[in-house]
Write an enzyme that holds these catalytic residues in place. Structure first.
Site, PDB file in Angstrom:
ATOM      1  N   LYS A  33       0.833  -1.211   0.000  1.00 42.69           N
ATOM      2  CA  LYS A  33       0.000   0.000   0.000  1.00 42.69           C
ATOM      3  C   LYS A  33       0.865   1.258   0.000  1.00 42.69           C
ATOM      4  O   LYS A  33       2.057   1.195   0.300  1.00 42.69           O
ATOM      5  CB  LYS A  33      -0.917  -0.021   1.219  1.00 42.69           C
ATOM      6  CG  LYS A  33      -0.183  -0.016   2.551  1.00 42.69           C
ATOM      7  CD  LYS A  33      -1.137  -0.309   3.712  1.00 42.69           C
ATOM      8  CE  LYS A  33      -0.405  -0.329   5.041  1.00 42.69           C
ATOM      9  NZ  LYS A  33      -1.301  -0.744   6.143  1.00 42.69           N
ATOM     10  N   TYR A 257      12.434  31.622   6.813  1.00 36.26           N
ATOM     11  CA  TYR A 257      11.203  32.313   7.182  1.00 36.26           C
ATOM     12  C   TYR A 257      11.053  32.494   8.695  1.00 36.26           C
ATOM     13  O   TYR A 257      11.472  31.623   9.469  1.00 36.26           O
ATOM     14  CB  TYR A 257       9.989  31.494   6.708  1.00 36.26           C
ATOM     15  CG  TYR A 257       9.793  31.479   5.206  1.00 36.26           C
ATOM     16  CD1 TYR A 257       9.738  32.651   4.457  1.00 36.26           C
ATOM     17  CD2 TYR A 257       9.623  30.271   4.541  1.00 36.26           C
ATOM     18  CE1 TYR A 257       9.534  32.619   3.088  1.00 36.26           C
ATOM     19  CE2 TYR A 257       9.413  30.224   3.173  1.00 36.26           C
ATOM     20  CZ  TYR A 257       9.374  31.414   2.458  1.00 36.26           C
ATOM     21  OH  TYR A 257       9.163  31.367   1.109  1.00 36.26           O
TER      22      TYR A 257
HETATM   23  C1  LIG Z   1      -0.509  -1.733   6.823  1.00 33.06           C
HETATM   24  C2  LIG Z   1      -1.058  -2.982   7.363  1.00 33.06           C
HETATM   25  C3  LIG Z   1      -0.215  -4.080   7.618  1.00 33.06           C
HETATM   26  C4  LIG Z   1       1.283  -4.008   7.473  1.00 33.06           C
HETATM   27  O1  LIG Z   1       1.857  -3.601   8.676  1.00 33.06           O
HETATM   28  P1  LIG Z   1       3.434  -3.431   8.873  1.00 33.06           P
HETATM   29  O2  LIG Z   1       3.579  -2.949  10.262  1.00 33.06           O
HETATM   30  O3  LIG Z   1       3.856  -2.407   7.860  1.00 33.06           O
HETATM   31  O4  LIG Z   1       4.057  -4.737   8.609  1.00 33.06           O
HETATM   32  C5  LIG Z   1      -0.804  -5.262   8.030  1.00 33.06           C
HETATM   33  N1  LIG Z   1      -2.147  -5.361   8.200  1.00 33.06           N
HETATM   34  C6  LIG Z   1      -2.966  -4.322   7.978  1.00 33.06           C
HETATM   35  C7  LIG Z   1      -4.423  -4.503   8.185  1.00 33.06           C
HETATM   36  C8  LIG Z   1      -2.464  -3.087   7.569  1.00 33.06           C
HETATM   37  O5  LIG Z   1      -3.291  -2.064   7.371  1.00 33.06           O
END
Ligand SMILES: *Cc1c(COP(=O)(O)O)cnc(C)c1O
Length: 361
Positions: A33, A257
């Site tokens: 993702k 800034y």
């Molecule tokens: C993002 C996510 C993961 C992955 O988790 P990590 O800590 O990056 O390994 C696993 N399960 C769900 C439901 C997630 O949203």
């Protein structure tokens, strides 16, 4: 210009390290993702499917469609499909995690009448209190599911704090609830279903609960949310840029800034072409974080601007055009994130689209 270099050999190393923690029958589901944690999702997906990853997971439908367009034919689990995207999900043959009854019904109406076994996954809330069916709903859910044109591929839940030292009674309760849930589902249906509850740090901390699959995202990129676990992994991403200009600043003058920094002596300031629009948030400014130029270190001074930031190089031997490193295999994104009181997840996924990604096979 800023460049995010991604080392495929480190990704493969991490994949193998995670695999070695799994029993032969436990699957590793790479979570790709958010452009594979800010990297290059198509390249990560291709690299991992080539070495045997079967399932992939994304958060949203668009991310799954992008992988299909990149030629990924593997099953793709979508964690958080939104109802207005379910039609597109079916067209791309993505596999939704269903977390409420109304989506189950809507999805069944969207399927072609000939469809009998559309693959789905069920997400249960065991205590994170974010998304998911309540475990109290399982029997009625199984009854309803039995009348629908779905094939239940997997059942999962997500833990609230997998990196914290054990024992952690709240997490133990979540695990217990999930194991009970598994028994209740198995009492209701006979088709084979995959059960999974661990993410990356869950695998390091609760390996005995790996069940049939582990969903790992950050681990593939070199992090497991505890420095001693990180040592087993290799950071994939390296963020570098080069010095755009060096200027002399008289004592008493301000830099950037809102008078964010004042020269206490005659100073040399180097400006870098990267800013908060590229993911280097303002919380890294005002001396919080340092960058490396070769083996020399320079603090970020003043407020980080949108496109630029300034570093103090008064005592260093550096030149315009010199390469500057933010984080990489040596000083990792997790260590760098800590300087801004954030975490590797936020730092990596926040690296802006203007930063060129370079894939190093
Ligand atoms: C993002 C996510 C993961 C992955 O988790 P990590 O800590 O990056 O390994 C696993 N399960 C769900 C439901 C997630 O949203």
């Amino acid at each position: 210009m800023p460049k995010l270099t991604l080392y495929a050999s480190h990704l493969l190393h991490n994949y193998q390290v995670l695999k070695q923690k799994l029993h032969t029958n436990t699957q590793l589901i790479p979570v790709v993702k958010a452009n594979a944690y800010g990297s290059l999702a198509p390249q990560v997906a291709h690299t991992l499917t080539e070495v045997g990853a079967e399932y992939l997971a994304v958060a949203f439908v668009e991310e799954g469609i992008a992988l299909r367009q990149a030629g990924i034919d593997n099953p793709i689990l979508v964690f958080y499909p939104q109802r207005e995207q379910l039609k597109a999900l079916v067209e791309a043959r993505l596999e939704p995690a269903i977390y409420r009854f109304s989506d189950l019904r809507l999805l069944s109406e969207l399927l072609p009448p000939t469809e009998r076994y559309y693959p789905i996954h069920l997400k249960f809330n065991t205590g994170l209190n974010r998304l998911g069916f309540s475990t109290a709903e399982v029997e009625s859910l199984m009854d309803e599911l039995g009348k629908m044109p779905f094939l239940l591929k997997s059942v999962y839940s997500h833990l609230g704090a997998t990196e914290d030292p054990r024992p952690q009674p709240y997490i133990d309760r979540q695990l217990e609830l999930f194991c009970e849930l598994k028994d209740r589902i198995e009492a209701k249906i006979s088709t084979p279903v995959t059960y999974h509850i661990l993410n990356t740090s869950g695998l390091f901390n609760y390996p005995e609960f790996q069940m049939d699959a582990v969903r790992s995202g950050i681990g593939l990129h070199g992090f497991a949310n505890q420095p001693q676990w990180d040592l087993q992994l290799k950071p994939v991403a390296e963020l570098k840029t080069s010095i755009a200009q060096i200027i002399d600043v008289p004592k008493g003058d301000h830099v950037g800034y809102n008078f964010g920094w004042q020269a206490q002596r005659k100073s040399r300031i180097a400006t870098l072409p990267i800013g908060h629009a590229d993911g280097i948030g303002r919380y890294f400014g005002k001396g919080k974080a340092q960058v490396s130029i070769g083996d020399q270190k320079a603090p970020i001074v003043g407020n980080v601007c949108m496109d630029l930031l300034m570093i103090d190089i008064t005592d260093l031997n550096v030149h315009e055009g010199d390469e500057v490193c933010f984080f990489g295999p040596d000083f990792s994104a997790a260590q760098w994130a800590e300087k801004g009181q954030t975490i590797a997840y936020e730092l990596l996924t926040g690296i802006g689209s203007r930063v060129t990604r370079v894939w190093k096979p």
